[in-house]
Scaffold this motif. Sequence first.
Motif, short mmCIF file in Angstrom:
data_model
loop_
_atom_site.label_atom_id
_atom_site.label_comp_id
_atom_site.label_asym_id
_atom_site.label_seq_id
_atom_site.Cartn_x
_atom_site.Cartn_y
_atom_site.Cartn_z
N TYR A 60 52.40 5.64 121.14
CA TYR A 60 53.03 4.35 121.35
C TYR A 60 53.12 3.67 119.99
O TYR A 60 52.17 3.68 119.22
CB TYR A 60 52.23 3.48 122.32
N LYS A 61 54.28 3.09 119.75
CA LYS A 61 54.51 2.39 118.48
C LYS A 61 54.93 0.96 118.77
O LYS A 61 55.51 0.68 119.82
CB LYS A 61 55.61 3.10 117.68
N ILE A 62 54.64 0.09 117.82
CA ILE A 62 55.04 -1.31 117.96
C ILE A 62 55.75 -1.71 116.67
O ILE A 62 55.33 -1.35 115.58
CB ILE A 62 53.82 -2.22 118.26
N LYS A 63 56.86 -2.41 116.85
CA LYS A 63 57.64 -2.91 115.72
C LYS A 63 57.79 -4.41 115.91
O LYS A 63 58.07 -4.87 117.01
CB LYS A 63 59.02 -2.24 115.70
N GLY A 64 57.56 -5.16 114.84
CA GLY A 64 57.68 -6.60 114.93
C GLY A 64 57.96 -7.21 113.57
O GLY A 64 57.77 -6.57 112.53
#
Length: 132
Positions: A60-64
């Motif tokens: 799982y990856k998060i981009k912000g």
Amino acid sequence: MMSLDEKILSQLQDSVKREYRLYYQDKIYHLSDVVITKSVMPVNKPTIRGGVYSVNGMEYKIKGTIFDLSLREFISKMMLGHNPEFQEIPIETHLEIDREERKIILFCYLTNTMDNRSKITLNLLIIRLKIE
């Protein structure tokens, strides 16, 4: 069967806008335009990547985006890679679980950034989470 962590991440992935806060060096950075994605890793068995974290076929990856440019000076210390000082980066949000609002802390490794004069976009790998 999905683990509890996968269920939580799936809900965050599919959810409406919510507030995310990244904590680093006793400072809070607000994350905007957050997107959480799930990707398949091409591994046949659980694997240790770079001697740092394990992969079990899914990531799982998060981009912000952060608009507080003061974070820029810490990026080289935060980044996963050749830097031996990198560490888990906590990102906090909230999610309703069993009709109760709960704090979710995502522990991440920073893998990539892009920045310009007004913002820093962070790409992070979620390695674990904590429900409070």
